[in-house]
Design a protein around this motif. Sequence first.
Motif, PDB file in Angstrom:
ATOM      1  N   UNK A  88      10.019 -37.886 -37.392  1.00 38.67           N
ATOM      2  CA  UNK A  88       9.765 -37.792 -38.828  1.00 38.67           C
ATOM      3  C   UNK A  88       9.036 -36.504 -39.216  1.00 38.67           C
ATOM      4  N   UNK A  89       8.954 -35.548 -38.296  1.00 38.75           N
ATOM      5  CA  UNK A  89       8.312 -34.280 -38.641  1.00 38.75           C
ATOM      6  C   UNK A  89       8.941 -33.702 -39.905  1.00 38.75           C
ATOM      7  N   UNK A  90       8.106 -33.376 -40.873  1.00 39.46           N
ATOM      8  CA  UNK A  90       8.576 -32.815 -42.132  1.00 39.46           C
ATOM      9  C   UNK A  90       8.992 -33.841 -43.163  1.00 39.46           C
ATOM     10  N   UNK A  91       9.112 -35.099 -42.758  1.00 35.93           N
ATOM     11  CA  UNK A  91       9.678 -36.103 -43.653  1.00 35.93           C
ATOM     12  C   UNK A  91       8.676 -36.661 -44.661  1.00 35.93           C
ATOM     13  N   UNK A  92       7.402 -36.769 -44.302  1.00 33.11           N
ATOM     14  CA  UNK A  92       6.444 -37.313 -45.264  1.00 33.11           C
ATOM     15  C   UNK A  92       6.300 -36.381 -46.455  1.00 33.11           C
ATOM     16  N   UNK A  93       6.103 -35.091 -46.189  1.00 35.70           N
ATOM     17  CA  UNK A  93       6.100 -34.113 -47.276  1.00 35.70           C
ATOM     18  C   UNK A  93       7.479 -34.080 -47.943  1.00 35.70           C
ATOM     19  N   UNK A  94       8.529 -34.072 -47.132  1.00 38.72           N
ATOM     20  CA  UNK A  94       9.883 -33.932 -47.660  1.00 38.72           C
ATOM     21  C   UNK A  94      10.293 -35.070 -48.566  1.00 38.72           C
TER      22      UNK A  94
ATOM     23  N   UNK B 254       8.392 -36.926 -50.377  1.00 39.64           N
ATOM     24  CA  UNK B 254       7.667 -36.792 -51.642  1.00 39.64           C
ATOM     25  C   UNK B 254       8.356 -35.777 -52.546  1.00 39.64           C
ATOM     26  N   UNK B 255       8.842 -34.691 -51.962  1.00 44.62           N
ATOM     27  CA  UNK B 255       9.549 -33.677 -52.743  1.00 44.62           C
ATOM     28  C   UNK B 255      10.886 -34.218 -53.248  1.00 44.62           C
ATOM     29  N   UNK B 256      11.574 -34.995 -52.413  1.00 46.62           N
ATOM     30  CA  UNK B 256      12.828 -35.612 -52.862  1.00 46.62           C
ATOM     31  C   UNK B 256      12.574 -36.559 -54.038  1.00 46.62           C
ATOM     32  N   UNK B 257      11.507 -37.348 -53.940  1.00 46.67           N
ATOM     33  CA  UNK B 257      11.187 -38.280 -55.020  1.00 46.67           C
ATOM     34  C   UNK B 257      10.855 -37.527 -56.305  1.00 46.67           C
ATOM     35  N   UNK B 258      10.097 -36.455 -56.185  1.00 50.64           N
ATOM     36  CA  UNK B 258       9.701 -35.692 -57.371  1.00 50.64           C
ATOM     37  C   UNK B 258      10.907 -35.025 -58.034  1.00 50.64           C
ATOM     38  N   UNK B 259      11.917 -34.693 -57.245  1.00 52.22           N
ATOM     39  CA  UNK B 259      13.128 -34.075 -57.803  1.00 52.22           C
ATOM     40  C   UNK B 259      14.237 -35.103 -58.046  1.00 52.22           C
ATOM     41  N   UNK B 260      13.874 -36.372 -57.996  1.00 46.28           N
ATOM     42  CA  UNK B 260      14.801 -37.435 -58.376  1.00 46.28           C
ATOM     43  C   UNK B 260      15.904 -37.716 -57.384  1.00 46.28           C
ATOM     44  N   UNK B 261      15.662 -37.412 -56.083  1.00 46.49           N
ATOM     45  CA  UNK B 261      16.686 -37.632 -55.056  1.00 46.49           C
ATOM     46  C   UNK B 261      18.030 -37.081 -55.533  1.00 46.49           C
ATOM     47  N   UNK B 262      18.005 -35.856 -55.997  1.00 47.13           N
ATOM     48  CA  UNK B 262      19.176 -35.260 -56.630  1.00 47.13           C
ATOM     49  C   UNK B 262      19.674 -34.054 -55.840  1.00 47.13           C
ATOM     50  N   UNK B 263      20.739 -33.448 -56.365  1.00 46.46           N
ATOM     51  CA  UNK B 263      21.279 -32.230 -55.757  1.00 46.46           C
ATOM     52  C   UNK B 263      20.331 -31.042 -55.910  1.00 46.46           C
ATOM     53  N   UNK B 264      19.311 -31.215 -56.679  1.00 49.20           N
ATOM     54  CA  UNK B 264      18.328 -30.140 -56.826  1.00 49.20           C
ATOM     55  C   UNK B 264      17.674 -29.816 -55.485  1.00 49.20           C
ATOM     56  N   UNK B 265      17.503 -30.837 -54.652  1.00 51.79           N
ATOM     57  CA  UNK B 265      16.889 -30.647 -53.341  1.00 51.79           C
ATOM     58  C   UNK B 265      17.550 -31.619 -52.366  1.00 51.79           C
ATOM     59  N   UNK B 266      18.381 -31.105 -51.470  1.00 53.44           N
ATOM     60  CA  UNK B 266      19.023 -31.949 -50.477  1.00 53.44           C
ATOM     61  C   UNK B 266      18.017 -32.441 -49.451  1.00 53.44           C
ATOM     62  N   UNK B 267      18.366 -33.533 -48.776  1.00 57.04           N
ATOM     63  CA  UNK B 267      17.429 -34.108 -47.803  1.00 57.04           C
ATOM     64  C   UNK B 267      17.018 -33.087 -46.742  1.00 57.04           C
ATOM     65  N   UNK B 268      17.985 -32.371 -46.179  1.00 61.60           N
ATOM     66  CA  UNK B 268      17.659 -31.392 -45.151  1.00 61.60           C
ATOM     67  C   UNK B 268      16.785 -30.273 -45.678  1.00 61.60           C
ATOM     68  N   UNK B 269      17.027 -29.867 -46.925  1.00 63.62           N
ATOM     69  CA  UNK B 269      16.190 -28.839 -47.536  1.00 63.62           C
ATOM     70  C   UNK B 269      14.759 -29.343 -47.702  1.00 63.62           C
ATOM     71  N   UNK B 270      14.628 -30.604 -48.105  1.00 64.46           N
ATOM     72  CA  UNK B 270      13.294 -31.189 -48.256  1.00 64.46           C
ATOM     73  C   UNK B 270      12.577 -31.275 -46.915  1.00 64.46           C
ATOM     74  N   UNK B 271      13.305 -31.652 -45.862  1.00 61.20           N
ATOM     75  CA  UNK B 271      12.713 -31.715 -44.521  1.00 61.20           C
ATOM     76  C   UNK B 271      12.273 -30.326 -44.063  1.00 61.20           C
TER      77      UNK B 271
END
Length: 372
Positions: free
Chosen positions: A250-256, A258-275
């Motif tokens: 889960x390295x990078x996932x706790x921060x990631x 949170x960023x996905x949630x803040x951007x609405x789990x959207x195409x604005x930030x893909x999961x890999x980009x958030x990680x």
Amino acid sequence: MAVIPVALAGREYDVVIEEGLLGRLAEAAAPFLKGYGAARRVPFVADTNTQRLYGESVAANLAAHGLAAEWFVVEPGEDAKTWGVLEKLCDWLLAMGVTRKDHVFALGGGVVGDLVGFACAITKRGCGFVQLPTTLLAQVDSSVGGKTAINTAAGKNLIGAFHQPSLVLIDPLVLATLPDREMRAGYAEVLKYGLLGDAAFFAWLEANGTKVLARDPVALEHAIATSIAMKARIVAEDERETEDRRALLNLGHTFGHALEAETGFSQRLLHGEAVALGMVLAARYSARRDEISVDDAERAARAIAASGLPASLSALGLTCDGAALVDHMRHDKKAEAATLPFLLLRALGEAYVARDVDLADIAAFLDGELAV
């Protein structure tokens, strides 16, 4: 060709990596196609993109062996991982007459794999499935290890089950049709394996990452096989993440997250980009705690930025503060009672679980990163 066994207590399955494997599916998955034939079609689940790209070639290969596919097709993206789609899929599997001895084939990225795996975990109290991952992220991460889930209003992947596939077939050739952005998002998970537990692999990626992203066959197979081999070892040691060993993934996932949630789990930030950005933040926060040097933290950030992945929190243009991101973290499924474990670094290639992190300090750290 590489074959990597995933050895679990009392059972084992293989991950096979070979170019052209999807075009030889009936041969490669022959033991898992028993029971299908003239009277019964093989159940396949795909999104509209993967079914359009590979449906005809899969059908032709099956037909050459006296088999035919029946398709359940979902829309691409996280919206497919819902209660409603899960219900329709389970009803479809039951109408198909799927039994516990049968295998369902998941053709697609992580969304399809998660959805199919969970449906197979609960249909007839558990039937088999075969993963056919078509994105780099799914190939090196979500297709292996048995984590399956759907999303709910409360958060991402909060409803699910551990249900291991019976076989994972990886054809690197399918990545030729993968958009470059999706390729980079998957590469973030490859970098993760180097940062969390293999400094030599991380150094290799620094030197060869451009070849991996360019889909060089030799470099790509090495990156995929090395990543899966590490995940297979970790999963074998801690299948259900009850100890800290599997949590390292889960390295990078706790921060990631949170960023996905803040951007609405959207195409604005893909999961890999958030990680990827989450790993930058984990490295910099580790430096803030004097656990790694600032130079090492920035070395990790440079490797991520060099691959075209986001390495700066301020570049996202968020309007929130650090406290808002921490609030998202409080809903993380890894939260334990009043604590939230963080994956941090003692060195590049040595991650660990920190349980003494002050969330107020995390908020202050994130405020600083947002302002840079």
